[in-house]
Design an enzyme around this catalytic site. Structure first.
Site, mmCIF file in Angstrom:
data_model
loop_
_atom_site.group_PDB
_atom_site.id
_atom_site.type_symbol
_atom_site.label_atom_id
_atom_site.label_comp_id
_atom_site.label_asym_id
_atom_site.label_seq_id
_atom_site.Cartn_x
_atom_site.Cartn_y
_atom_site.Cartn_z
ATOM 1 N N GLU A 80 -0.133 16.113 -2.048
ATOM 2 C CA GLU A 80 -0.767 14.903 -1.530
ATOM 3 C C GLU A 80 -1.006 13.858 -2.626
ATOM 4 O OE1 GLU A 80 -1.065 14.108 1.425
ATOM 5 O OE2 GLU A 80 -2.491 12.452 1.474
ATOM 6 N N ASP A 81 -1.474 14.292 -3.782
ATOM 7 C CA ASP A 81 -1.973 13.323 -4.761
ATOM 8 C C ASP A 81 -1.120 13.166 -6.015
ATOM 9 O OD1 ASP A 81 -4.110 12.857 -3.119
ATOM 10 O OD2 ASP A 81 -5.435 14.282 -4.111
#
Ligand code: MN
Length: 734
Positions: A80-81
């Protein structure tokens, strides 16, 4: 300030504490991979981002989950990041770990923009539906727990939003999975942001009374410990606690009481080795303190739906202070604290099963939940595990529950038929998709509509998965597209009419139209066309019925006309009106003149046969032999009784009559030649001749011939009978 190294060492120590076979090298590799990828990212509190994955892994380790879960917890925010990918993680740490990380990522991406009560259960179900592997949801709960613990650095708006989500979605999930300890912590942390005044009030009062509470609890603990030693109960642990703030808060509200008035603030726990010890401890407690009637509960004999087991009793202490005591074994305690997660370790001992079997144990766990609410939940969970439902979001954030395989068309019609009918395009997660796109759990679906839309197209019927969408599309075609249906219906009706040799003028003539419409059961021709247009009625059926009706009408008209003419002529010639008609094909039909006569195919009568007539619907009079089974009076229905009429042969000469003979013989060479010769010697013409051989070697002929009467026919039959090998000659009937 705790350093990263210290945190990681603590994690390793926790893992080693319960899983000696854990591959710590791999854990370290996952840690460095995550640290490297999160790089210089910071959390809102200013600490390096990597502290979060370490702490999540720490919570997961405290749940005693397996190595793959620890790796996935460390890596849970990478996809996700950071620039890390599923493929990269799969390559380094295996497909299972990558799948879990991917699952957590998908749950993270779910945006809850609505918080309406009735949506909550759907949201909870959706999280389960999306977590193909139970470890995904366990890690997500750990992630949420750590985020809630560090929520103080977030903006007030985000604090409230996350706290609400946690209270409404994650705490109930933790409860359902039997994770009491985590549920309480999630509830308390949420309350802190949802009702800060009340939370602070409770926390403050608990703080003020802390030493007083402490004294009370150690006094009880000491008394219980002393008595247990006396009684020889081994290896017991006793401790007291003040109930958690959210539980006190709820009691205050439910009972409309101040904190001082809340009944039992204290809970004690006694942990022992065996079940018999539990009951022994219960005896000790009831001997020491006065039990409150009706407050004893045996969850050992009857476990709670989430598999919680314990003995509960409430007693009154020396100073008149009531308190609850929970008595259970250490094993029961592990389940009470960690629920499903505690079961994980049993599962690890079982050989890995693929597919549905993987979920068998958790299903069994959840099936034990008996209350109606849980039953609903289990039903949905089962369904989700077998994936015949899909949960998607509206742009507003409402969850819509559709059959698996549903498309934007199903989605649009589930919102409202008007949305479906004016749909011109669909977006899923912000991207345009085709109408046949298959929706996935968590998709955000947006439907573009236009007033200028043409409406649904007929192929939507095959794209739509839900019966709801299909029936709404059908409705639309029936109602909205009336003009088109009429036009389309008229075209197919007229072409069918042409096939039948009729013209539209014959149907619409003022004197026949009403009875034609009555025959097909419609109020107007447009209605008939519309029905044909949307597929509710077929053109062929309509034309067949109308042709029948027209024939009947014209026949009746002709009969009427002939009767009038005959009457007029008779009057002119000064004769009485004839009762008998003139012959038609050599037949006199009682009371009818000039009517169409045909010989029935079943028994093919010829002059000389005793006959009877039947007035058909639209095809004149059909003539049967009296011995034909179809004319048997016993088989006539009451409704048709009046249609049977007397028919006699007239003296008029009618050249020839077609009839059929059945000949049965032993099959042999030249048989067919002999039959043909016999027939030509009788001077009858043969119109058709079929034969077939039966399995037991007989030949059966069906011969259609034209004869003048029964005399000639009998001659033919005799002749054939004389042929060598012929066993039977008969006239078929019926
Ligand atoms: Mn996270």
């Amino acid at each position: 300030m705790v350093t990263l190294e210290e945190r990681f060492e603590h994690l390793e120590k926790t893992i080693r504490g319960y899983n000696i076979s854990a591959d710590l090298k791999l854990v370290e590799a996952a840690y460095s991979y995550a640290r490297e990828h999160h790089g210089a990212q910071l959390r809102r509190d200013g600490t390096p981002y990597i502290t979060h994955p370490i702490q999540v892994a720490q919570i997961v380790a405290e749940m005693r989950l397996d190595s793959e879960s620890i790796l996935a917890a460390l890596l849970h925010d990478c996809i996700e990041d950071t620039d890390s990918t599923y493929e990269d993680i799969a390559k380094r740490f295996g497909v299972t770990v990558a799948d879990i990380v991917d699952g957590v990522t998908k749950l993270t991406r779910v945006k809850y923009s609505t918080m309406e009560e009735e949506q909550m259960e759907n949201l909870r179900k959706m999280l389960f539906a999306m977590s193909r592997d139970i470890r995904v949801i366990l890690i997500k709960i750990a992630d949420r727990l750590h985020n809630m613990r560090t929520m103080e650095y977030q903006t007030p708006v985000k604090q409230k939003k996350k706290a609400f989500e946690t209270m409404e979605i994650y705490a109930p999930i933790a409860h359902r999975l039997g994770m009491q300890k985590i549920k309480w912590e999630l509830e308390d942390l949420s309350l802190k942001y949802l009702d800060p005044v009340a939370y602070d009030d409770i926390a403050q009062k608990l703080e003020i009374a802390k030493s007083e509470h402490g004294q009370f609890m150690s006094a009880v603990t000491a008394a219980v410990n002393a008595r247990m030693t006396e009684q020889g109960i081994p290896n017991a642990t006793v401790y007291g606690r003040v109930k958690h703030p959210y539980s006190i808060y709820r009691k205050m509200y439910a009972q409309e009481k101040t904190m001082e008035e809340v009944y039992d603030l204290f809970a004690f726990r006694v942990l022992v080795d065996t079940v018999p010890d539990c009951y022994n401890v219960l005896g000790v407690i009831h001997d020491l303190y006065k039990p409150i009637l009706g407050r004893f509960k045996d969850y050992i004999a009857t476990p709670k739906p989430n598999m919680y087991q314990s003995l509960h009793t409430t007693v009154i202490g020396d100073e008149g202070i009531p308190f609850e005591v929970q008595i259970r074994t250490y094993d029961m305690h592990a389940i009470a604290e960690y629920g499903v997660a505690a079961h994980w370790k049993y599962k690890q001992g079982i050989k890995k099963q693929g597919g549905e079997g993987t979920y068998e144990w958790i299903r069994r766990l959840l099936e034990n939940q008996e209350d109606a609410d849980a039953e609903d939940f289990i039903h949905s969970l089962k369904v989700d595990m077998f994936s015949d439902e899909v949960f998607v979001f509206t742009p507003r954030g409402d969850v819509v529950n559709l059959p698996a395989g549903s498309t934007p068309i199903d989605f649009a019609y589930s919102i409202h038929s008007a949305i479906g009918n004016t749909m011109v395009g669909a977006k899923v997660n912000g991207r345009m998709v085709g109408f046949d796109y298959q929706l996935h759990n968590g998709d955000v679906v947006e439907i573009n509509t236009s007033k200028a839309a043409h409406g649904p197209s007929r192929d939507w019927m095959s794209i739509a998965k839900s019966s709801e969408a299909r029936s709404k599309i059908r409705q639309w075609f029936k109602r909205e597209r009336r003009e088109e249906n009429i036009a389309q219906g008229r075209t197919s009706f007229e072409s069918e009419l042409k096939h039948a040799g009729l013209t539209i003028g014959q149907v619409t003539a003022a004197d026949v139209l009403p009875s034609v419409l009555k025959r097909v059961g419609f109020q107007s021709l447009d209605e008939l066309y519309a029905a044909i247009g949307y597929g509710g009625y077929t053109a062929l059926k309509a034309v067949n019925r109308i042709r029948d009706e027209l024939l009947q009408i014209s026949r009746a008209a002709a009969v009427e006309k002939a009767a009038q003419e005959a009457a007029a002529r008779a009057a002119q010639e000064g004769r009485p009106t004839p009762q008998k008609s003139k012959s038609e094909k050599g037949l006199i039909v009682e009371g009818l003149s000039n009517c169409l006569v045909k010989f029935s195919k079943c028994c093919t009568p010829v002059p000389g046969d005793k006959v009877v007539g039947f007035i058909t619907r639209g095809y004149g009079v059909s003539v049967h032999r009296r011995d034909c089974p179809n004319a048997d009076p016993r088989r006539r229905t009451p409704a048709d009784q009046g249609r049977w009429i007397k028919v006699t042969w007239s003296d008029d000469v009618y050249e020839s009559y077609s009839t059929t003979l059945e000949v049965v013989c032993k099959d042999r060479n030249n048989l067919l030649v002999d039959v043909s010769t016999a027939l030509s010697s009788c001077k009858v013409s043969v119109t058709s001749l079929n034969s077939h051989i039966t399995a037991d070697g007989f030949a059966i002929f069906h011969v259609a011939i034209s004869v003048s009467d029964t005399t000639q026919l009998e001659q033919v039959m005799r002749k054939i009978h004389q042929i060598s090998g012929v066993m039977k000659v008969s006239r078929p009937a019926g």
